[in-house]
Design a protein around this motif. Sequence first.
Motif, PDB file in Angstrom:
ATOM      1  N   LEU A 157       0.809  -1.215   0.000  1.00 48.53           N
ATOM      2  CA  LEU A 157       0.000   0.000   0.000  1.00 48.53           C
ATOM      3  C   LEU A 157       0.846   1.271   0.000  1.00 48.53           C
ATOM      4  CD1 LEU A 157      -2.813  -0.965   2.527  1.00 48.53           C
ATOM      5  CD2 LEU A 157      -3.037  -0.670   0.064  1.00 48.53           C
ATOM      6  N   ALA A 158       2.061   1.195   0.524  1.00 53.23           N
ATOM      7  CA  ALA A 158       2.898   2.394   0.656  1.00 53.23           C
ATOM      8  C   ALA A 158       3.104   3.131  -0.668  1.00 53.23           C
ATOM      9  CB  ALA A 158       4.243   2.030   1.288  1.00 53.23           C
ATOM     10  N   PRO A 159       3.431   2.448  -1.777  1.00 48.69           N
ATOM     11  CA  PRO A 159       3.609   3.184  -3.043  1.00 48.69           C
ATOM     12  C   PRO A 159       2.356   3.920  -3.489  1.00 48.69           C
ATOM     13  CG  PRO A 159       4.567   0.987  -3.199  1.00 48.69           C
ATOM     14  CD  PRO A 159       3.783   1.016  -1.920  1.00 48.69           C
ATOM     15  N   LEU A 160       1.179   3.329  -3.249  1.00 45.15           N
ATOM     16  CA  LEU A 160      -0.066   3.995  -3.635  1.00 45.15           C
ATOM     17  C   LEU A 160      -0.262   5.284  -2.842  1.00 45.15           C
ATOM     18  CD1 LEU A 160      -2.459   0.901  -3.843  1.00 45.15           C
ATOM     19  CD2 LEU A 160      -1.249   2.043  -5.716  1.00 45.15           C
ATOM     20  N   ILE A 161       0.049   5.231  -1.559  1.00 45.28           N
ATOM     21  CA  ILE A 161      -0.094   6.419  -0.713  1.00 45.28           C
ATOM     22  C   ILE A 161       0.912   7.495  -1.125  1.00 45.28           C
ATOM     23  CG2 ILE A 161       0.137   7.279   1.652  1.00 45.28           C
ATOM     24  CD1 ILE A 161      -0.829   4.507   2.578  1.00 45.28           C
ATOM     25  N   ILE A 162       2.144   7.070  -1.397  1.00 43.48           N
ATOM     26  CA  ILE A 162       3.214   8.013  -1.750  1.00 43.48           C
ATOM     27  C   ILE A 162       2.921   8.730  -3.070  1.00 43.48           C
ATOM     28  CG2 ILE A 162       5.639   8.161  -2.450  1.00 43.48           C
ATOM     29  CD1 ILE A 162       6.188   5.873  -0.457  1.00 43.48           C
ATOM     30  N   TYR A 163       2.436   7.981  -4.063  1.00 41.07           N
ATOM     31  CA  TYR A 163       2.296   8.556  -5.402  1.00 41.07           C
ATOM     32  C   TYR A 163       0.920   9.147  -5.687  1.00 41.07           C
ATOM     33  CZ  TYR A 163       6.811   6.523  -6.527  1.00 41.07           C
ATOM     34  OH  TYR A 163       8.149   6.220  -6.532  1.00 41.07           O
ATOM     35  N   PHE A 164      -0.098   8.827  -4.867  1.00 41.91           N
ATOM     36  CA  PHE A 164      -1.436   9.321  -5.154  1.00 41.91           C
ATOM     37  C   PHE A 164      -2.028  10.152  -4.012  1.00 41.91           C
ATOM     38  CE2 PHE A 164      -1.001   5.526  -7.834  1.00 41.91           C
ATOM     39  CZ  PHE A 164      -1.305   6.071  -9.071  1.00 41.91           C
ATOM     40  N   ILE A 165      -2.007   9.623  -2.790  1.00 38.20           N
ATOM     41  CA  ILE A 165      -2.692  10.288  -1.676  1.00 38.20           C
ATOM     42  C   ILE A 165      -1.931  11.524  -1.212  1.00 38.20           C
ATOM     43  CG2 ILE A 165      -3.639  10.009   0.635  1.00 38.20           C
ATOM     44  CD1 ILE A 165      -5.028   8.376  -1.527  1.00 38.20           C
ATOM     45  N   LEU A 166      -0.631  11.370  -0.922  1.00 38.77           N
ATOM     46  CA  LEU A 166       0.145  12.490  -0.392  1.00 38.77           C
ATOM     47  C   LEU A 166       0.230  13.668  -1.362  1.00 38.77           C
ATOM     48  CD1 LEU A 166       3.042  10.682   1.531  1.00 38.77           C
ATOM     49  CD2 LEU A 166       0.899  11.616   2.408  1.00 38.77           C
ATOM     50  N   PRO A 167       0.495  13.453  -2.655  1.00 35.93           N
ATOM     51  CA  PRO A 167       0.494  14.603  -3.581  1.00 35.93           C
ATOM     52  C   PRO A 167      -0.854  15.323  -3.630  1.00 35.93           C
ATOM     53  CG  PRO A 167       1.603  12.732  -4.585  1.00 35.93           C
ATOM     54  CD  PRO A 167       0.968  12.223  -3.334  1.00 35.93           C
ATOM     55  N   LEU A 168      -1.952  14.571  -3.497  1.00 34.37           N
ATOM     56  CA  LEU A 168      -3.274  15.188  -3.488  1.00 34.37           C
ATOM     57  C   LEU A 168      -3.430  16.108  -2.284  1.00 34.37           C
ATOM     58  CD1 LEU A 168      -6.211  15.428  -4.506  1.00 34.37           C
ATOM     59  CD2 LEU A 168      -6.740  13.419  -3.090  1.00 34.37           C
TER      60      LEU A 168
END
Length: 256
Positions: free
Chosen positions: A120-131
């Motif tokens: 899950l970490a890559p999804l959070i890093i590349y999608f959630i945090l930039p948002l």
Amino acid sequence: MQWKRMGLILAMVLSTTCGVTAQEVGAAEQPGPVSFSWINWVVLAVYLAGMIGVGIFFSRRESDSRDFFLAGDRIPWWAAGLSIYGTQLSAITFIAVPALAFTPGGNWTRLVSSWTIQLLAPLIIYFILPLFRRLNVQTAYEYLEYRFNVVIRWLASLTFIAFQVDRMGIVLLLPAVAISAATGLNVLLAIVVMGALATTYTVLGGIEAAIWTDVVQVVVLIGGAIICLGAAVGAVGGPTTAWDLAHAAEKTTIFD
């Protein structure tokens, strides 16, 4: 011997919640008189005073809610990372989960669920945090209000608060039992002291104090875990013997 007694006590506490009897945990002796030297008390007092000092130090930097919740963007990435890791390293992880080794069927199958964090970490890093960065929101709940409405924000906030209040009960109880076993201090008093100290430095210093105290606590926890592991392996005769004992007891199973 003191650490052995403390470990057995914690194992029995956990086994009670899991429906396992003390006989299944192992023949545990009742703890005798506790010897907690004045040097240990001094180290403990200095450590706790240091945590309060961190809160007082960072309280002088706060001028608005952004400083309190986001530390004015002054936190380096590595400290934020260690803080997140330290937050997940609660007493449940550090005390209760290892005690599962004493229960029937306790093995390494829990590692599988831990691996999902890496997925899950890559999804959070590349999608959630930039948002979150683009929207410049301070919390996930603020985003929910923007995306839906204030009712959804309240519902999510109250649900999370209820979960954390429930979780904090066991998070405070477990170390309190350990402190009581090592020092002879009353369990309820230990809970009150820990809760009061954690609340004090967090309210004083905001997220900045919380993060930097987490960094210190991660070093203490990981360092303590490494020392405990080394002591345990050395006590049974070395890494090879420790592995053979664990394998013979079916403790090294990962996939069931």
